[in-house]
Design a protein around this motif. Structure first.
Motif, PDB file in Angstrom:
ATOM      1  N   SER A 251       0.828  -1.205   0.000  1.00 49.22           N
ATOM      2  CA  SER A 251       0.000   0.000   0.000  1.00 49.22           C
ATOM      3  C   SER A 251       0.861   1.253   0.000  1.00 49.22           C
ATOM      4  N   LEU A 252       1.951   1.247   0.751  1.00 55.91           N
ATOM      5  CA  LEU A 252       2.865   2.391   0.783  1.00 55.91           C
ATOM      6  C   LEU A 252       3.536   2.596  -0.570  1.00 55.91           C
ATOM      7  N   VAL A 253       4.030   1.523  -1.160  1.00 57.42           N
ATOM      8  CA  VAL A 253       4.694   1.623  -2.465  1.00 57.42           C
ATOM      9  C   VAL A 253       3.711   2.114  -3.524  1.00 57.42           C
ATOM     10  N   GLU A 254       2.483   1.631  -3.471  1.00 56.56           N
ATOM     11  CA  GLU A 254       1.453   2.074  -4.407  1.00 56.56           C
ATOM     12  C   GLU A 254       1.203   3.583  -4.273  1.00 56.56           C
ATOM     13  N   ALA A 255       1.380   4.102  -3.053  1.00 54.64           N
ATOM     14  CA  ALA A 255       1.202   5.539  -2.818  1.00 54.64           C
ATOM     15  C   ALA A 255       2.441   6.339  -3.184  1.00 54.64           C
ATOM     16  N   GLY A 256       3.475   5.668  -3.695  1.00 51.89           N
ATOM     17  CA  GLY A 256       4.688   6.352  -4.125  1.00 51.89           C
ATOM     18  C   GLY A 256       5.740   6.500  -3.050  1.00 51.89           C
ATOM     19  N   ILE A 257       5.564   5.817  -1.926  1.00 53.15           N
ATOM     20  CA  ILE A 257       6.519   5.896  -0.816  1.00 53.15           C
ATOM     21  C   ILE A 257       7.382   4.645  -0.829  1.00 53.15           C
ATOM     22  N   THR A 258       8.654   4.819  -1.121  1.00 52.37           N
ATOM     23  CA  THR A 258       9.549   3.663  -1.272  1.00 52.37           C
ATOM     24  C   THR A 258      10.704   3.658  -0.275  1.00 52.37           C
ATOM     25  N   ASP A 259      10.896   4.739   0.451  1.00 47.65           N
ATOM     26  CA  ASP A 259      11.944   4.811   1.481  1.00 47.65           C
ATOM     27  C   ASP A 259      11.283   4.476   2.812  1.00 47.65           C
ATOM     28  N   ILE A 260      11.444   3.238   3.252  1.00 49.75           N
ATOM     29  CA  ILE A 260      10.648   2.708   4.354  1.00 49.75           C
ATOM     30  C   ILE A 260      11.548   2.252   5.494  1.00 49.75           C
ATOM     31  N   GLY A 261      11.274   2.771   6.684  1.00 47.80           N
ATOM     32  CA  GLY A 261      11.922   2.294   7.898  1.00 47.80           C
ATOM     33  C   GLY A 261      10.999   1.323   8.606  1.00 47.80           C
ATOM     34  N   VAL A 262      11.523   0.191   9.051  1.00 49.53           N
ATOM     35  CA  VAL A 262      10.718  -0.821   9.734  1.00 49.53           C
ATOM     36  C   VAL A 262      11.210  -0.958  11.168  1.00 49.53           C
ATOM     37  N   ILE A 263      10.329  -0.657  12.104  1.00 51.28           N
ATOM     38  CA  ILE A 263      10.647  -0.816  13.520  1.00 51.28           C
ATOM     39  C   ILE A 263      10.535  -2.285  13.886  1.00 51.28           C
ATOM     40  N   VAL A 264      11.581  -2.860  14.448  1.00 52.18           N
ATOM     41  CA  VAL A 264      11.599  -4.275  14.799  1.00 52.18           C
ATOM     42  C   VAL A 264      11.992  -4.441  16.261  1.00 52.18           C
ATOM     43  N   GLY A 265      11.614  -5.596  16.811  1.00 55.24           N
ATOM     44  CA  GLY A 265      11.952  -5.936  18.185  1.00 55.24           C
ATOM     45  C   GLY A 265      12.536  -7.324  18.254  1.00 55.24           C
ATOM     46  N   GLU A 266      11.939  -8.163  19.104  1.00 55.22           N
ATOM     47  CA  GLU A 266      12.475  -9.503  19.320  1.00 55.22           C
ATOM     48  C   GLU A 266      12.377 -10.390  18.081  1.00 55.22           C
TER      49      GLU A 266
ATOM     50  N   ALA B 108      -4.683   8.302  -2.096  1.00 57.90           N
ATOM     51  CA  ALA B 108      -5.418   9.575  -2.093  1.00 57.90           C
ATOM     52  C   ALA B 108      -5.126  10.364  -0.827  1.00 57.90           C
ATOM     53  N   LEU B 109      -5.013   9.675   0.303  1.00 54.25           N
ATOM     54  CA  LEU B 109      -4.731  10.351   1.571  1.00 54.25           C
ATOM     55  C   LEU B 109      -3.340  10.980   1.559  1.00 54.25           C
ATOM     56  N   VAL B 110      -2.376  10.245   1.030  1.00 55.64           N
ATOM     57  CA  VAL B 110      -1.003  10.754   0.959  1.00 55.64           C
ATOM     58  C   VAL B 110      -0.928  11.973   0.042  1.00 55.64           C
ATOM     59  N   ALA B 111      -1.603  11.904  -1.100  1.00 55.07           N
ATOM     60  CA  ALA B 111      -1.582  13.019  -2.054  1.00 55.07           C
ATOM     61  C   ALA B 111      -2.200  14.268  -1.442  1.00 55.07           C
ATOM     62  N   ARG B 112      -3.310  14.093  -0.725  1.00 56.61           N
ATOM     63  CA  ARG B 112      -3.964  15.239  -0.088  1.00 56.61           C
ATOM     64  C   ARG B 112      -3.081  15.845   1.001  1.00 56.61           C
ATOM     65  N   PHE B 113      -2.444  14.969   1.787  1.00 58.32           N
ATOM     66  CA  PHE B 113      -1.571  15.456   2.860  1.00 58.32           C
ATOM     67  C   PHE B 113      -0.391  16.232   2.280  1.00 58.32           C
ATOM     68  N   ALA B 114       0.203  15.721   1.220  1.00 55.96           N
ATOM     69  CA  ALA B 114       1.350  16.384   0.602  1.00 55.96           C
ATOM     70  C   ALA B 114       0.961  17.747   0.043  1.00 55.96           C
ATOM     71  N   GLU B 115      -0.267  17.868  -0.418  1.00 55.79           N
ATOM     72  CA  GLU B 115      -0.721  19.131  -0.993  1.00 55.79           C
ATOM     73  C   GLU B 115      -1.055  20.156   0.094  1.00 55.79           C
ATOM     74  N   GLU B 116      -1.735  19.724   1.157  1.00 55.75           N
ATOM     75  CA  GLU B 116      -2.235  20.665   2.168  1.00 55.75           C
ATOM     76  C   GLU B 116      -1.293  20.817   3.358  1.00 55.75           C
ATOM     77  N   ARG B 117      -0.523  19.789   3.674  1.00 50.93           N
ATOM     78  CA  ARG B 117       0.475  19.740   4.743  1.00 50.93           C
ATOM     79  C   ARG B 117      -0.005  20.302   6.082  1.00 50.93           C
ATOM     80  N   PRO B 118      -1.044  19.695   6.670  1.00 48.62           N
ATOM     81  CA  PRO B 118      -1.311  19.970   8.080  1.00 48.62           C
ATOM     82  C   PRO B 118      -0.157  19.405   8.899  1.00 48.62           C
ATOM     83  N   ASP B 119      -0.098  19.732  10.171  1.00 45.31           N
ATOM     84  CA  ASP B 119       0.994  19.212  10.998  1.00 45.31           C
ATOM     85  C   ASP B 119       0.897  17.695  11.178  1.00 45.31           C
ATOM     86  N   ALA B 120      -0.332  17.196  11.187  1.00 43.27           N
ATOM     87  CA  ALA B 120      -0.535  15.752  11.298  1.00 43.27           C
ATOM     88  C   ALA B 120      -1.884  15.400  10.683  1.00 43.27           C
ATOM     89  N   GLY B 121      -1.980  14.177  10.212  1.00 45.95           N
ATOM     90  CA  GLY B 121      -3.244  13.668   9.691  1.00 45.95           C
ATOM     91  C   GLY B 121      -3.554  12.335  10.343  1.00 45.95           C
TER      92      GLY B 121
END
Length: 355
Positions: free
Chosen positions: A40-55, A116-129
């Protein structure tokens, strides 16, 4: 924009399955739930991904690799203890830099993606969504109270007295403003740094936190019932196909996919259903909303509305329904059989069923 995917939780609500594996890698429709989020992230154009891992870092790393299979570049970030979502943002500070980012909980499932959510956020840039959806049990979630204008008034994590039924979905969008917020808050009563507290801090500081109420399908797959429901939902879109072999004495009805090298012998399969590669179904019935992974054997049994993981065998046990069977599990006939069985079995389990 970057992404921060959380895959470090212990999965206590999915035990015993998660005693031997990461909860984010439990499959629905024969694919780990974590993969849906990455795709879903890649489909939204986001390819630089950090993955938080634990045990379960080693297992997550083995499944995702460097991200190339998804068209992404993955950086692994170790969170030594699960101290909250806001703590994960703190731990990932160096990776995130001053970029906007999406935080995606690795065990969440959202139909329709986030493009669609990512595109809207990038355009309007509230502090958080934030994404919200109505839930039946608001005490179990982070809850948002909205004002008459639709803006966020208050956020609270797992409230005793919920002010609304609008729960935060595990997908958040942030500008670098969140870094100040996560540094400003203290631990909650649970001993964690809550992302809801960080968002509330932004609101109290007059920053913009924009809500989007999601009417589509969303599930947190943290328990067995929701896992089965997500599996059912994904299977609704399965494409029919037979890559293996189905004998003349068998009947295939509806949307059913038979994997490569699989064999169906004197059996009836009613879709939507998946039969994984090199699995055999003999003298059996596989009912709707069932996914059977690869290298399994179903013999003289009935399985419906269930998930069966790799390498498991179900033999002569009558009917199994609404169940999750772990990897390399053996379920066999014993003495006497009830009409139906409901099972949640961890990997490498051994179970005898009375005939």
């Amino acid at each position: 924009m970057k992404a921060l995917v959380l895959a470090g939780g212990t999965g206590s609500r999915l035990r015993p399955l998660t005693h031997t594996g990461a909860k984010q890698l439990v499959p629905v429709a024969n694919k780990p739930i974590l993969f849906y989020g990455i795709e879903s992230l890649v489909e939204a154009g986001i390819t630089d991904i950090g993955v938080i891992v634990g045990e379960t870092e080693e297992e997550i790393h083995a499944a995702l690799g460097d991200g190339a299979r998804f068209g992404a570049a993955i950086t692994y970030i170790r969170q030594q203890q699960p101290l909250g979502l806001a703590h994960a943002v703190l731990v990932a500070r160096e990776f995130l830099g001053d970029d906007d980012f999406v935080m995606y909980l690795g065990d969440n499932f959202l139909v329709g993606g986030i493009s669609a959510l990512v595109a809207r956020f990038a355009e309007e840039r509230p502090d958080a969504g934030i994404l919200l959806t109505r839930v039946a049990r608001p005490r179990e979630f982070g809850i948002a109270e909205l004002g008459p204008d639709g803006g966020v008034l208050r956020l609270e994590e797992k409230p005793e007295e919920p002010r609304s039924d609008l729960a935060l979905i595990g997908v958040y969008l942030f500008t670098p403003a969140v870094h100040e917020a996560v540094r400003a808050i203290g631990p909650s009563k649970r001993g964690e740094l809550e992302i809801t507290d960080a968002l509330q801090w932004l609101i109290d500081q007059g920053r913009t936190v924009r809500p989007t109420v999601v009417s589509g399908y969303w599930k947190d797959t943290g328990n067995v019932d929701d896992l089965l429901e997500v599996n059912r939902s994904v299977l609704e879109s399965v494409e029919s196909g037979v890559e293996g072999a189905v004998d003349a004495a068998s009947e295939i009805i509806g949307r059913v996919h038979i994997g490569e090298g699989a064999r169906v012998v004197r059996s009836r399969i009613v879709g939507p259903a998946l039969v994984g590669a090199h699995t055999t179904v003999t003298d059996s019935y596989v009912g709707p909303s069932t996914s059977i992974a690869g290298h399994c054997a179903i013999d003289n049994s009935e399985v419906e509305f269930s998930i069966v993981l790799d390498g498991s065998r179900i033999e002569g046990v009558g009917r199994i329904e609404a169940s999750v069977i772990g990897r390399n599990v053996q379920v066999r006939r014993a003495g006497r059989t009830p009409r139906a069985h409901r099972l949640v079995l961890g990997d490498h389990s051994r179970v005898q069923i009375v005939p």
